[in-house]
Design an enzyme around this catalytic site. Structure first.
Site, PDB file in Angstrom:
ATOM      1  N   HIS A 181       0.862  -1.186   0.000  1.00  0.00           N
ATOM      2  CA  HIS A 181       0.000   0.000   0.000  1.00  0.00           C
ATOM      3  C   HIS A 181       0.896   1.233   0.000  1.00  0.00           C
ATOM      4  O   HIS A 181       1.571   1.519   0.987  1.00  0.00           O
ATOM      5  CB  HIS A 181      -0.887  -0.003   1.235  1.00  0.00           C
ATOM      6  CG  HIS A 181      -1.576   1.311   1.461  1.00  0.00           C
ATOM      7  ND1 HIS A 181      -2.619   1.731   0.673  1.00  0.00           N
ATOM      8  CD2 HIS A 181      -1.343   2.297   2.339  1.00  0.00           C
ATOM      9  CE1 HIS A 181      -3.005   2.928   1.082  1.00  0.00           C
ATOM     10  NE2 HIS A 181      -2.251   3.295   2.097  1.00  0.00           N
TER      11      HIS A 181
ATOM     12  N   ASP B 142      -7.186   1.765   3.186  1.00  0.00           N
ATOM     13  CA  ASP B 142      -6.768   2.830   4.105  1.00  0.00           C
ATOM     14  C   ASP B 142      -7.603   4.090   4.015  1.00  0.00           C
ATOM     15  O   ASP B 142      -7.272   5.080   4.638  1.00  0.00           O
ATOM     16  CB  ASP B 142      -5.292   3.169   3.835  1.00  0.00           C
ATOM     17  CG  ASP B 142      -4.690   4.074   4.896  1.00  0.00           C
ATOM     18  OD1 ASP B 142      -5.102   3.970   6.057  1.00  0.00           O
ATOM     19  OD2 ASP B 142      -3.817   4.884   4.561  1.00  0.00           O
TER      20      ASP B 142
ATOM     21  N   ASP C 147       1.014   5.230  -0.291  1.00  0.00           N
ATOM     22  CA  ASP C 147       0.264   6.478  -0.319  1.00  0.00           C
ATOM     23  C   ASP C 147       0.774   7.355  -1.450  1.00  0.00           C
ATOM     24  O   ASP C 147       1.967   7.688  -1.504  1.00  0.00           O
ATOM     25  CB  ASP C 147       0.415   7.198   1.015  1.00  0.00           C
ATOM     26  CG  ASP C 147      -0.352   6.502   2.124  1.00  0.00           C
ATOM     27  OD1 ASP C 147      -1.536   6.203   1.908  1.00  0.00           O
ATOM     28  OD2 ASP C 147       0.231   6.250   3.190  1.00  0.00           O
TER      29      ASP C 147
ATOM     30  N   HIS D  10      -6.491   9.601  -0.708  1.00  0.00           N
ATOM     31  CA  HIS D  10      -7.015   9.662   0.655  1.00  0.00           C
ATOM     32  C   HIS D  10      -6.089  10.300   1.685  1.00  0.00           C
ATOM     33  O   HIS D  10      -6.443  10.332   2.883  1.00  0.00           O
ATOM     34  CB  HIS D  10      -7.453   8.264   1.127  1.00  0.00           C
ATOM     35  CG  HIS D  10      -6.335   7.281   1.286  1.00  0.00           C
ATOM     36  ND1 HIS D  10      -6.121   6.254   0.409  1.00  0.00           N
ATOM     37  CD2 HIS D  10      -5.382   7.154   2.233  1.00  0.00           C
ATOM     38  CE1 HIS D  10      -5.092   5.537   0.812  1.00  0.00           C
ATOM     39  NE2 HIS D  10      -4.619   6.066   1.920  1.00  0.00           N
TER      40      HIS D  10
END
Length: 1011
Positions: free
Chosen positions: A265, A377, A267, A581
């Site tokens: 994951h 997330d 970001d 996000h």
């Protein structure tokens, strides 16, 4: 016995740290290290390879924050190492922190080929296996001095830091070069390390009274006894033999089954800027594809089409490797979205386009139809999402973040999620409670113990690999997975794809329980408000895109003008990227928001130019004011999505007069009284003969709270912020600025702390609402600014717009679930209603709200709605939101849902007026039912010239509607979001240049109209 156990465990830990792990590389030889410090931002690889390098050595300081240093490493494999596995060990100054949150590196060969990434727990580069001896080695390392902004090892990691922007970060070197050398990898010792780690981690999770725990303990003790501490390599095989029987016992038949999904994951921006994410993605994907060369059963899932698009753009050779592994089924694109976006705040069409652009990228590049929506997330999930998932051609949903709930534990891990319109999606929420698993014994034991669906389901998913800042799976994790595939005391672990997990889980548990409505995260509620400029930029960009597509399509259909396909595609991807996000929610470093503000300014400039060009061609030449109305409803005499001369209003004039130090403003529908402090003492609905403001209270009340959450400053508002409030009632100036007849407005100024608020409250002729424009020059720290309206309405629930509809939330706190929703997200409006009467609060850029209840003297309830305007957290951006902000709100009495929908569009899509011919521009699309709302009108992405219309039922009931067009249509087909026909039954009969349709509550319908 307890003391004996502790002695053995302490012995194992010390042996691992001091003896065994160091023996993984028992023999080393030095290399020559040179460096070159890149000036400013990262440079192309070719430029770095050709640079002038200077010799350096371990221990030398390097890397001011965000700088890049290139290393050139040269050496020779000793002849004596022939037949051995040789690696380069390159420590850039790693300090043991989690990978992705400090310095990182990317290794290249002299011809510029990407090799792999370097990070704290992955600092090796394979040279030869086996080596011939005498090989000449030359490697280049692009070392990024990313600063440690959030140190998870610190008890107080949320302090303000200047490191989030190069302008304030300083030029002090942050790192020192560590060990850089060639080394022999002793594979037997490395395997021993893995054996010990798996056995020890499993042992610690087993019951103290169970025989399996003690069997593992004794086997580990015998392994320690077999080791010669002065010659670990020579005795590693014997130590492994002592563990072999304990590590070969199979799991029991009913053991929980874990699908281990290789994952990283990443970001797309957070504690690093977008430009650094491009490099993080490259490092991670290089690691993953390198691992696949050595581990043929390794499967890796990667979401976010944007990140793969970056690889294609910046590292095409690596992208080609990805394509090969996708074709082999080992590199698995998932997610189906352009980025892992926030899902609370993106508008309806924008959230649809996340799927359109994400899925289309995978289809175009790999011929792959993704089925899994992958959002581990994001900070809560809109009830609109299940329908969008289904209409994108996907069928499964994965999230993780709900395990962060502060108050209520979510009751399921595998369930059917039912959305706004009744669509259900098979959903999994991994009980391991992390999307960055290391496949440790503690994590797997937690996954099994925590699994809420025991007895009816037997399997869960564990995404493993270093994430957030990147890195991905490591060979050590894969070694654990191999040992845990079938091991007594542990869940059975299988490395496989998400699709394999979901197919099996759904078949096993088709009768899973149902969760209806939004997945509200009971944490991170401040993300509806932090970084207000970015939120305003997002909202404005979404509506400008609606206008640009609508008018460009109208000009193309009516006049044959060229439609700007490529430009709109590029702009959409910019807007979608900034909905990531940690960008749109306001939880990134200052650099990210500087970039976002520039991006939104460019988007606004380009879209305004597209709109202006199309409107001028449509209006023609002439001196007559022509009004363009992009909203889906008629306004000022102009039809929705059409244009024409401004109609003369028949409404009575607006009046204004001074009264008691304040002012009274009136039109045909409303009479408002502003007291001497500029507060709304009365809002009288003349049509209903009803007062809107609760007796004895005041509206337009600015309230200031201290805002110091316990953790996660930019993310959180904690409930206790409400314990202290300052009502900002003092006024420095209040004047009547306009006095009618078309408009009357009062201007007022308030000063508090280091900030200033300027407001205009206005009524217009024919207007149904009190217009409130607020400008805040904000210079507070750790404060929360709210705009409050106490309403004389007894509403037991609020109604808030979300994408393609609205949801109801309780205004009371009967249960802990309701109490936890003390801050809510709404789009363009919130409606408070009792049977027969409602009041809407609309906005042009506000997402955070709270709604509460207070008892009235003598009985009854006052409902208080507050819009969240500004926060001022110190981490990760210490100057969050300082500066000037502008907000528009309208308080609309006598509102129903359809009123709120109309007024919400109106405040966000004001009409545009230009000079042109004295003629109307009829809408391309008209709908005869106000409950059916057109969200987008555009030309088809396949450039066929077909017109695409996306509409939805907005009231929450069944709706029959007739759609008519301002052009001749030869076919009408219902499609999915990607403009592909649903099935054979989706063709409509065309009668009198229109079609008839029936929509269920909140149904989204996408129509392709062939001209």
């Amino acid at each position: 016995m307890h003391d004996d156990r502790m002695l053995v465990e302490d012995r194992i830990e010390r042996m691992l740290v001091e003896r065994i792990r160091p023996a993984v590389y028992p023999v080393t030889t030095p290399v020559r290290v040179e460096w070159w410090h890149a000036p400013g931002e990262p440079v192309p690889v070719a430029e770095a390879l050709a640079a002038d390098y200077r010799e350096t050595r371990s221990g030398q300081p390097w890397g001011p924050a965000w700088a890049t240093t290139w290393l050139r490493i040269t050496g020779e494999v000793p002849a004596a190492w022939a037949g051995r596995t040789v690696e380069a060990v390159i420590d850039l100054g790693f300090d043991g922190a989690i990978p992705g949150f400090q310095c990182e590196g990317l290794v290249y060969t002299p011809d510029g080929t990407v090799v792999k990434g370097l990070s704290p727990r992955n600092a090796w580069v394979r040279i030869a296996a086996p080596a011939a001896g005498g090989e000449q080695i030359q490697l280049y390392v692009e070392a990024a001095a990313n600063p440690v902004i959030l140190d998870g090892r610190s008890p107080h990691p949320f302090g303000p830091t200047p490191l989030g922007d190069p302008a304030t970060a300083g030029d002090r070197p942050l790192y020192r070069l560590g060990r850089i050398e060639l080394a022999v990898l002793d594979t037997e010792v490395a395997e021993l390390v893995a054996d010990i780690e798996v056995a020890t981690q499993l042992m610690r999770e087993l019951p103290l009274t169970g025989s399996r725990r003690w069997q593992l303990l004794r086997a580990l003790e015998h392994a320690m006894d077999a080791l010669d501490v002065h010659d670990i390599p020579a005795t590693a095989k014997a130590a492994r033999a002592e563990l072999a029987e304990a590590l070969s016992r199979p799991a029991h038949a009913g053991a929980h089954r874990v699908s281990a999904i290789g994952h990283a994951h990443i970001d797309s921006a957070w504690l690093w800027p977008l430009r650094e994410t491009v490099r993080k993605v490259t490092r991670t994907v290089a690691n993953v594809t390198a691992l696949m060369d050595q581990h043929p059963d390794f499967v890796f899932a990667m979401s976010q089409a944007q990140q793969l698009a970056w690889i294609k753009q910046h590292s095409p050779a690596l992208f080609a490797r990805v394509g090969e592994q996708v074709a082999a089924g080992r590199f698995v694109p998932v997610g189906g979205m352009w980025v892992e976006s926030d899902t609370n705040m993106p508008g309806a069409e924008a959230l649809a386009r996340q799927f359109v652009h994400g899925k289309r990228f995978y289809l175009d590049e790999f011929g792959l139809e993704t089925r899994e929506v992958w959002l581990p997330d994001s900070f809560g999930y809109t009830a609109a999402l299940p329908q969008l998932i289904a209409q994108s051609g996907s069928r499964w949903f994965l999230t993780q973040k709900i395990c962060w709930n502060q108050t209520n534990k979510f009751p399921h891990h595998t369930f059917w999620w039912e959305g706004l319109d009744g669509t259900r999606i098979f959903t999994h929420f991994p009980p391991v409670d992390t999307y960055n698993s290391e496949l440790s014994g503690a994590e797997l034991a937690h996954a099994e113990h925590n699994f809420a669906d025991k007895g009816v389901a037997t399997r869960s998913m564990v995404p493993f690999g270093y994430g957030d800042g990147g890195g991905g799976p490591t060979r050590e994790m894969l070694s654990r997975a191999a040992r845990l595939a079938d091991l007594e005391g542990s869940p059975r672990v299988t490395v496989e794809s998400p699709g394999e997990f979901f197919r099996t889980a759904e078949a096993e548990y088709a009768s899973a329980p149902v969760w209806v409505g939004e997945l509200y995260l009971e944490l991170h509620r401040g993300t509806y408000t932090s970084q207000a400029r970015t939120k305003q930029g997002n909202r404005r960009s979404e509506h400008l895109l609606r206008e640009a597509e609508l008018w460009a399509a109208t000009a193309a259909v009516r006049l044959g003008e060229e439609y700007p396909y490529d430009q709109l595609d590029r702009i959409w991807k910019t807007v979608l990227l900034n909905q990531f996000h940690d960008i749109l929610p306001g939880s990134s470093i200052a650099w990210v928001y500087r970039d976002a503000e520039l991006a939104y300014a460019t988007v606004a400039s380009e879209l305004t130019e597209i709109i202006d060009r199309a409107q001028r061609r449509l209006a023609g030449a002439g001196p007559t004011p022509v009004v363009f109305n992009a909203a889906p409803h008629a306004h000022e005499g102009v039809p929705g999505m059409g244009a024409g001369p401004r109609a003369h209003t028949l409404a009575g004039p607006v009046t204004a007069e001074a009264a008691d130090g304040g002012f009274v403003l009136s039109n045909e529908a409303l009479r408002i009284v502003l007291d001497a402090n500029g507060l709304l003492r009365s809002v009288r609905d003349l049509t209903a003969d009803r007062e809107v403001i609760a007796p004895g209270l005041r509206g337009n009340l600015l309230q200031l709270h201290p805002d110091v959450p316990n953790r996660w400053d930019a993310w959180d508002v904690d409930r206790f912020y409400r314990n202290t409030v300052t009502d900002l009632v003092g006024v420095d100036e209040i004047v009547l600025e306009e006095s009618g007849p078309d408009r009357a407005a009062v201007r007022l100024v308030r000063r508090f702390g280091s900030s200033t608020v300027r407001q205009r409250l206005a009524l217009t002729a024919g207007g149904r609402g009190v217009e409130i424009d607020t400008e805040v020059d904000w210079h507070e720290t750790e404060k929360f600014l709210k705009l409050a309206f106490p309403l004389d309405v007894q509403a037991d629930r609020s109604t808030a717009e979300i994408q393609f509809g609205h949801i109801h939330r309780a205004t009371h706190v009967n249960t802990s679930w309701e109490a936890a929703r003390f801050e809510i997200c709404a789009h363009r409006w919130v409606l408070l209603a009792e049977p027969g009467y409602g009041i809407a609060l609309t906005n042009d850029a506000t997402y955070g709200h709270d709604v509460g209840r207070a008892a009235r003297d003598g009985g009854g309830i006052v409902t208080i709605v507050r819009a969240s305007l500004l926060r001022a957290p110190r981490f990760p951006d210490p100057d969050t939101d300082h500066g000037v902000h502008r907000f528009r709100h309208a308080l609309v009495p006598g509102a129903e849902v359809n009123t709120a929908v109309r007024e919400g569009y109106r405040i966000n899509l004001p009409v545009r007026e230009i000079l042109g011919a004295d003629a109307a521009v009829p809408p391309l699309i008209e709908i005869d039912n106000p409950a059916v709302v057109v969200e987008a009108v555009k030309l088809a992405d396949d450039r066929s010239g077909d017109v695409i219309v996306r509409l939805y039922e907005s009231g929450g009931g069944r709706a029959a509607a007739r759609l008519t067009t301002g052009f001749t249509i030869r076919a009408a087909v219902a499609t999915d979001l990607l403009e592909r026909p649903w099935d054979e039954t989706t063709h409509y009969e065309i009668t009198q240049n229109g079609i008839d349709m029936t929509l269920r509550p909140f149904e989204i319908r996408t129509l392709r109209l062939a001209r």
